[in-house]
Design an enzyme around this catalytic site. Structure first.
Site, mmCIF file in Angstrom:
data_model
loop_
_atom_site.group_PDB
_atom_site.id
_atom_site.type_symbol
_atom_site.label_atom_id
_atom_site.label_comp_id
_atom_site.label_asym_id
_atom_site.label_seq_id
_atom_site.Cartn_x
_atom_site.Cartn_y
_atom_site.Cartn_z
ATOM 1 N N LYS A 13 4.029 11.436 -10.844
ATOM 2 C CA LYS A 13 3.406 11.067 -11.681
ATOM 3 C C LYS A 13 4.142 9.541 -11.933
ATOM 4 O O LYS A 13 5.099 9.236 -12.737
ATOM 5 C CB LYS A 13 2.361 11.636 -12.467
ATOM 6 C CG LYS A 13 1.847 12.314 -12.707
ATOM 7 C CD LYS A 13 1.997 13.785 -13.841
ATOM 8 C CE LYS A 13 0.687 14.047 -14.061
ATOM 9 N NZ LYS A 13 0.686 14.615 -15.364
ATOM 10 N N ARG B 10 0.440 -1.149 0.084
ATOM 11 C CA ARG B 10 0.025 -0.170 -0.189
ATOM 12 C C ARG B 10 1.087 0.992 -0.041
ATOM 13 O O ARG B 10 0.382 2.289 0.602
ATOM 14 C CB ARG B 10 -0.834 -0.196 0.990
ATOM 15 C CG ARG B 10 -1.983 -1.810 1.605
ATOM 16 C CD ARG B 10 -3.010 -0.830 1.844
ATOM 17 N NE ARG B 10 -4.531 -2.167 2.047
ATOM 18 C CZ ARG B 10 -4.621 -3.159 2.427
ATOM 19 N NH1 ARG B 10 -3.198 -3.474 3.191
ATOM 20 N NH2 ARG B 10 -5.043 -3.636 2.351
ATOM 21 N N LYS C 121 8.970 22.934 -13.742
ATOM 22 C CA LYS C 121 8.277 22.001 -12.853
ATOM 23 C C LYS C 121 7.715 21.983 -12.180
ATOM 24 O O LYS C 121 7.106 21.781 -11.045
ATOM 25 C CB LYS C 121 8.684 21.016 -13.903
ATOM 26 C CG LYS C 121 7.634 19.846 -13.685
ATOM 27 C CD LYS C 121 7.669 18.046 -14.488
ATOM 28 C CE LYS C 121 7.015 17.514 -14.227
ATOM 29 N NZ LYS C 121 6.786 16.655 -14.594
ATOM 30 N N ASN D 219 0.837 19.696 -19.626
ATOM 31 C CA ASN D 219 0.407 18.702 -20.702
ATOM 32 C C ASN D 219 0.658 19.373 -21.884
ATOM 33 O O ASN D 219 0.828 18.501 -22.937
ATOM 34 C CB ASN D 219 -0.633 18.757 -20.363
ATOM 35 C CG ASN D 219 -0.648 17.925 -19.008
ATOM 36 O OD1 ASN D 219 -0.305 16.528 -18.965
ATOM 37 N ND2 ASN D 219 -2.091 18.022 -18.247
ATOM 38 N N HIS E 277 9.229 9.879 -27.022
ATOM 39 C CA HIS E 277 9.227 10.783 -26.505
ATOM 40 C C HIS E 277 8.951 12.436 -26.773
ATOM 41 O O HIS E 277 7.758 12.741 -26.527
ATOM 42 C CB HIS E 277 9.076 10.316 -25.273
ATOM 43 C CG HIS E 277 8.186 11.430 -24.178
ATOM 44 N ND1 HIS E 277 6.478 11.591 -23.628
ATOM 45 C CD2 HIS E 277 8.560 13.028 -23.493
ATOM 46 C CE1 HIS E 277 5.971 12.097 -23.748
ATOM 47 N NE2 HIS E 277 6.883 13.136 -22.998
ATOM 48 N N GLU F 157 11.368 18.740 -23.959
ATOM 49 C CA GLU F 157 10.478 19.128 -22.637
ATOM 50 C C GLU F 157 11.262 20.490 -21.650
ATOM 51 O O GLU F 157 10.132 20.881 -21.282
ATOM 52 C CB GLU F 157 10.294 18.002 -21.995
ATOM 53 C CG GLU F 157 9.932 16.989 -22.440
ATOM 54 C CD GLU F 157 8.777 16.629 -22.203
ATOM 55 O OE1 GLU F 157 7.758 18.127 -21.575
ATOM 56 O OE2 GLU F 157 8.066 15.962 -21.908
ATOM 57 N N HIS G 254 1.893 17.661 -25.174
ATOM 58 C CA HIS G 254 0.933 16.121 -24.719
ATOM 59 C C HIS G 254 0.308 15.494 -25.308
ATOM 60 O O HIS G 254 -0.078 14.478 -25.288
ATOM 61 C CB HIS G 254 1.556 16.099 -23.456
ATOM 62 C CG HIS G 254 3.162 15.954 -23.205
ATOM 63 N ND1 HIS G 254 3.916 17.186 -22.951
ATOM 64 C CD2 HIS G 254 3.938 14.973 -22.066
ATOM 65 C CE1 HIS G 254 4.819 16.891 -22.365
ATOM 66 N NE2 HIS G 254 4.991 15.784 -22.328
ATOM 67 N N HIS H 246 1.522 12.698 -27.247
ATOM 68 C CA HIS H 246 1.058 10.833 -26.852
ATOM 69 C C HIS H 246 0.505 10.246 -27.869
ATOM 70 O O HIS H 246 0.732 9.237 -28.083
ATOM 71 C CB HIS H 246 0.240 10.997 -25.162
ATOM 72 C CG HIS H 246 1.226 11.424 -24.379
ATOM 73 N ND1 HIS H 246 0.662 11.662 -22.803
ATOM 74 C CD2 HIS H 246 2.570 11.497 -24.024
ATOM 75 C CE1 HIS H 246 1.638 12.104 -22.114
ATOM 76 N NE2 HIS H 246 2.482 11.643 -23.094
ATOM 77 N N ARG I 101 -1.254 23.282 -12.585
ATOM 78 C CA ARG I 101 0.267 22.185 -13.506
ATOM 79 C C ARG I 101 -0.683 21.037 -14.856
ATOM 80 O O ARG I 101 0.541 21.075 -15.756
ATOM 81 C CB ARG I 101 0.188 20.648 -12.369
ATOM 82 C CG ARG I 101 0.135 19.510 -12.924
ATOM 83 C CD ARG I 101 1.253 18.257 -11.403
ATOM 84 N NE ARG I 101 2.079 17.589 -11.657
ATOM 85 C CZ ARG I 101 2.111 16.291 -10.716
ATOM 86 N NH1 ARG I 101 2.535 16.556 -9.638
ATOM 87 N NH2 ARG I 101 2.987 15.514 -11.361
ATOM 88 N N GLU J 83 -2.850 18.593 -10.268
ATOM 89 C CA GLU J 83 -3.200 18.703 -11.481
ATOM 90 C C GLU J 83 -4.575 19.380 -11.099
ATOM 91 O O GLU J 83 -5.334 18.572 -11.858
ATOM 92 C CB GLU J 83 -3.159 17.589 -12.198
ATOM 93 C CG GLU J 83 -2.548 18.157 -14.144
ATOM 94 C CD GLU J 83 -2.431 17.481 -14.806
ATOM 95 O OE1 GLU J 83 -3.237 16.923 -15.531
ATOM 96 O OE2 GLU J 83 -1.561 16.434 -14.191
#
Length: 525
Positions: A313, A291, A394, A412, A431, A355, A415, A419, A408, A404
């Site tokens: 993330k 957990r 960032k 993206n 990427h 990036e 992306h 993506h 935040r 987010e």
């Protein structure tokens, strides 16, 4: 440990900045002069009166030796002449980084005059005589101060601005706000070999599982393991296949089994050594094992350093889409070792630079201008300060919006389309390459929708990205229909509507902009 020494002439603000830096980084703070006073039971003026400057320097050297022996990282504010002694200087440079603060004579005079009586070398009843003493002291020490590598302009009284510059120069940050776990971020050369020391500094124990892929296991995973073992810790190395194609449930299940074999309980730690795929998978395993257990990120690519290693993330892919199963679970520590960049292929460096360009577009126009100007962006050009600057955008956004809910989402940028292109290409595109194409496409989309404040926004992006050798157009043969289908599977899609982060101008991005699929694909027609 790697301590931080704040140094410079009287009045440069060493104590004020040092205390702020320690607080922001979650480090201990030590003002060496205060420590001397406490141990001697006398004021600095009294020590000077009784023992002279030579006696004071002996106290100073002894307290410096004691301070650097701390097993915790410390920010140490030094007296203005503490490192004139070659032995003291060597001790400081061997145990940390020295940041020299600079300010014009008139600024230093104003500040020291406001603290009259607290500086024995400058004490004089006549104001002009005091100013002359300061002028002479600076002249005598000019070459000494100039001989250090790191300098910071401390003339401005804006502490927040100086703190940001110091964080970038030293590569020291801390992210808080994501649950009970703060993330310490350290950027520097040779940090992998000091992993065990950092772990001891934070007081972490239990068993460790080092996860690396076939590209990084021998070169970086093994040294990370050796550093832990040298610190007397129990550690195991697990190697996984390289590449996005293996960022799947099968690999995750294998890593859960590795946790069993390594004896990881609730007090255990996972160490991710590699690029974004290793970090995403390792972080997800850490989030779900028992957990949730602690994990450490050691990004070995520029892309991972400036992007995926930050923010917590974690995820793995499904055949239908990228990062569809994941969790927010921030690392306890990120060690970005810039020495690893020297071994990256040029294409991987370019991918990471995409990036960094994105971060410039979001909120650092000066950084974007550097890319727009072209120049050298080889591995050697990615100094600690440059990597830290690219990361700082960032880091600031995550600190403001960890889950987010607002700003935040600006991360993206590029992306949603990027993506989809990455997936439609079967991950033939890196990427960063897909994000570069996505940024240009989304800038054109913003212009077509009348949102972009600059008519040449997409042109400026094309110039900056092509200067880096990145693609800016959809590759021939790539099916637009597949790109569209992949976009509809994006995590940012709500009720069948695409939600974009679109650039308005350099330094501003608008989030949660609703766009139809037809509008999005129209930029490729």
């Amino acid at each position: 440990m790697q301590h931080i020494f704040i140094y410079g002439p009287p009045g440069s603000g060493k104590t004020t900045l040092g205390r702020a830096l320690a607080e922001s980084a979650g480090m201990e703070f030590c003002d060496l002069d205060s420590r001397i006073v406490k141990e001697a039971g006398q004021s600095i003026a009294q020590i000077f009166a009784a023992e002279g400057e030579a006696g004071f320097r002996r106290h100073e050297a002894e307290q410096l030796r004691q301070a650097v022996g701390s097993k915790r990282e410390m920010v140490i504010a030094l007296g203005g002449g503490a490192l004139l002694d070659p032995v003291c200087r060597k001790l400081a440079e061997e145990t940390g980084q020295v940041l020299v603060l600079e300010a014009p004579l008139e600024v230093l005079q104003k500040r020291t005059a406001a603290q009259a009586g607290s500086r024995p070398l400058l004490t004089d009843t006549d104001e002009k005589a005091s100013e002359a003493r300061l002028t002479g002291l600076l002249a005598a020490r000019r070459e000494h101060y100039a001989s250090f590598e790191l300098h910071l302009d401390a003339a401005d009284d804006d502490l927040e601005a100086k703190l940001a510059l110091a964080q970038r120069a030293l590569g020291v940050f801390r992210i808080s706000g994501m649950g009970s776990q703060a993330t310490a971020v350290r950027i520097g050369c040779g940090l992998i070999g000091r992993l065990g020391g950092y772990v001891q500094s934070f007081g972490w124990c239990g068993n460790f599982l080092v996860i690396a892929d076939t590209n990084t296991a021998d070169r970086y995973g093994r040294p990370a393991l050796d550093s832990l073992l040298a610190a007397g810790l129990q550690a195991t190395l697990k190697t996984i296949p390289t590449g996005e194609a293996h960022k799947n449930l099968e690999t995750v299940a294998g890593l859960w089994s590795a946790c069993v074999e390594a004896g990881l309980d609730r007090g255990g730690t996972i160490v991710a050594v590699g690029g974004g795929v290793v970090g995403d998978l390792s972080g997800f395993v850490a989030a779900t094992w028992m957990r949730g257990i602690r994990w450490i990120g050691i990004p070995t690519t520029l892309l991972a350093m400036v992007d995926s290693s930050l923010g917590g993330k974690t995820a793995f892919d499904l055949p239908e889409g990228k990062n569809l199963v994941g969790a927010f679970h921030p690392p306890a520590l990120v060690l970005a070792d810039t020495a690893t960049l020297a071994t990256l292929p040029a294409a991987e460096l370019r991918s990471g630079a995409a990036e960094a360009v994105k971060h410039g577009v979001i909120s650092d126009p000066e950084l974007f201008a550097q890319f727009e100007a072209g120049g050298d962006w080889s591995a050697a050009a990615w100094t600690v300060e440059r990597v830290a600057r690219a990361m700082a955008v960032k880091l600031a956004i995550i600190a403001e919006d960890p889950y987010e809910k607002g700003v935040r989402a600006s991360l993206n940028l590029g992306h949603t389309i990027g993506h989809a292109i990455e997936l439609a290409s079967g991950f033939a595109l890196r990427h960063g390459e897909a994000v570069a194409i996505g940024m240009v496409a989304e800038a054109r989309l913003a212009e077509a929708m009348g949102l972009a404040g600059e008519g040449d926004l997409s042109k400026r992006l094309v110039k900056a990205l092509t200067a880096l050798g990145l693609p800016v157009e959809l590759p021939g043969g790539l099916d637009r229909r597949q790109v569209g289908e992949a976009m509809l599977l994006d995590k940012k899609t709500e009720a069948g509507r695409l939600r974009f982060a679109l650039p308005i101008r350099i330094g501003e991005v608008r989030t949660r902009v609703e766009v139809s699929l037809e509008e999005a694909l129209g930029v490729f027609s």
